[in-house]
Design an enzyme around this catalytic site. Structure first.
Site, short mmCIF file in Angstrom:
data_model
loop_
_atom_site.label_atom_id
_atom_site.label_comp_id
_atom_site.label_asym_id
_atom_site.label_seq_id
_atom_site.Cartn_x
_atom_site.Cartn_y
_atom_site.Cartn_z
N GLU A 1 0.82 -1.20 0.00
CA GLU A 1 0.00 0.00 0.00
C GLU A 1 0.86 1.26 0.00
OE1 GLU A 1 -4.14 -1.39 2.04
OE2 GLU A 1 -2.35 -1.61 3.27
N GLU B 1 -4.58 -9.76 2.97
CA GLU B 1 -5.36 -9.47 4.17
C GLU B 1 -6.64 -10.30 4.32
OE1 GLU B 1 -3.10 -5.62 3.24
OE2 GLU B 1 -4.11 -7.19 2.09
#
Length: 269
Positions: A114, A134
């Site tokens: 990210e 995730e």
């Protein structure tokens, strides 16, 4: 005080952030704080004309955010109305008035991915491997993975990455637009150094105006980041999430052996 983040500024105004947090460049709370402070400082330093983020470890850019730390987050949190500290750091990379470039050798996942997604450009070696693992541990990408990735690669490919939680090789990532180019390991540093130095030599006001103009084409990012954070926080309340995080760590998550086979490991949970 141990420092995991080194910043070097050369005579051209190119600042290089190097993360060195053995063994896998895990983004712990401490590493995050150091990165956030340096990124904020470089954003406002007039002598800095370009920012390059790289790793001291050729096997990992940034593995991901510390799952052990996420397990300690409160299960019930107030509903956010503005972006949080990690998002703020990433937004600074996206919006600062100078180019930000990630040099990705080896693996990058989760919160590390990210951070790279928030940079203006990403260059990778053929050995680089990308993932957003995730969902497999019961959460969602919480720092822009669901916001920035679809803007780069489109809806369907973003869903393959985010829902599939599998390793994506560098060549595929380049074909999808996730990275600008894949360059041989022996050439990538020279290529990025030349590009960063070239941009740093151009009038700073023109670079800033051109970047701001391109950034304006990305509509609704902040609102989407807040919505993503709300959804991320909601996943933390689940018992299954905490069970899966525990199993991830027991199975070898956050060890070099386990992280080298991250896609396979999270698929076995």
């Amino acid at each position: 005080f141990m420092t995991w983040v080194q910043v070097d500024l050369d005579g051209r105004g190119v600042a290089t952030i190097t993360v060195d947090h053995p063994p896998i460049n895990l983004v712990t709370i401490e590493v995050f704080f150091e990165l956030a402070v340096e990124i904020e400082r470089l954003a406002s330093d007039q002598s800095v004309r370009a920012v390059v983020v790289r790793s001291a470890n050729p096997e990992w850019f940034l593995a991901h955010f510390d799952v052990e730390a996420i397990r300690q987050f409160p299960r019930e949190q107030p509903i956010p109305t503005e972006i949080g500290p990690y998002d703020q750091m990433c937004e600074t990379l996206r919006t600062m008035p100078k180019p930000t470039i990630a040099v990705i050798a080896g693996r990058v996942g989760g919160g590390g991915s990210e951070l790279a997604l928030a940079c203006d450009m990403r260059f990778a070696t053929p050995e680089a491997i990308f993932s957003q693992p995730e969902v497999a541990v019961g959460i969602i990408p919480g720092a822009g993975g669901t916001v920035r990735l679809p803007r780069l690669v489109g809806r369907s490919r973003a869903l393959e990455v985010v829902l599939g939680c599998d390793d994506i090789d560098a060549v595929t990532a380049e074909r999808w637009g996730w990275v600008n180019r894949v360059l041989p390991a022996e050439e990538i540093d020279a290529f990025v150094d030349r590009l960063a130095g070239r941009i740093a030599s151009f009038p700073a006001h023109a670079v800033a105006a051109a970047k701001a103009s391109v950034v304006r084409s990305e509509v609704g990012v902040e609102a989407d980041l807040v919505a993503e954070s709300i959804a991320f926080n909601a996943t933390l309340a689940s018992d299954e999430t905490h069970d899966r995080m525990q199993r991830f760590l027991v199975a070898g998550g956050q060890t070099p052996e386990g992280e080298r086979r991250l896609g396979q490991l999270v698929g076995e949970l």
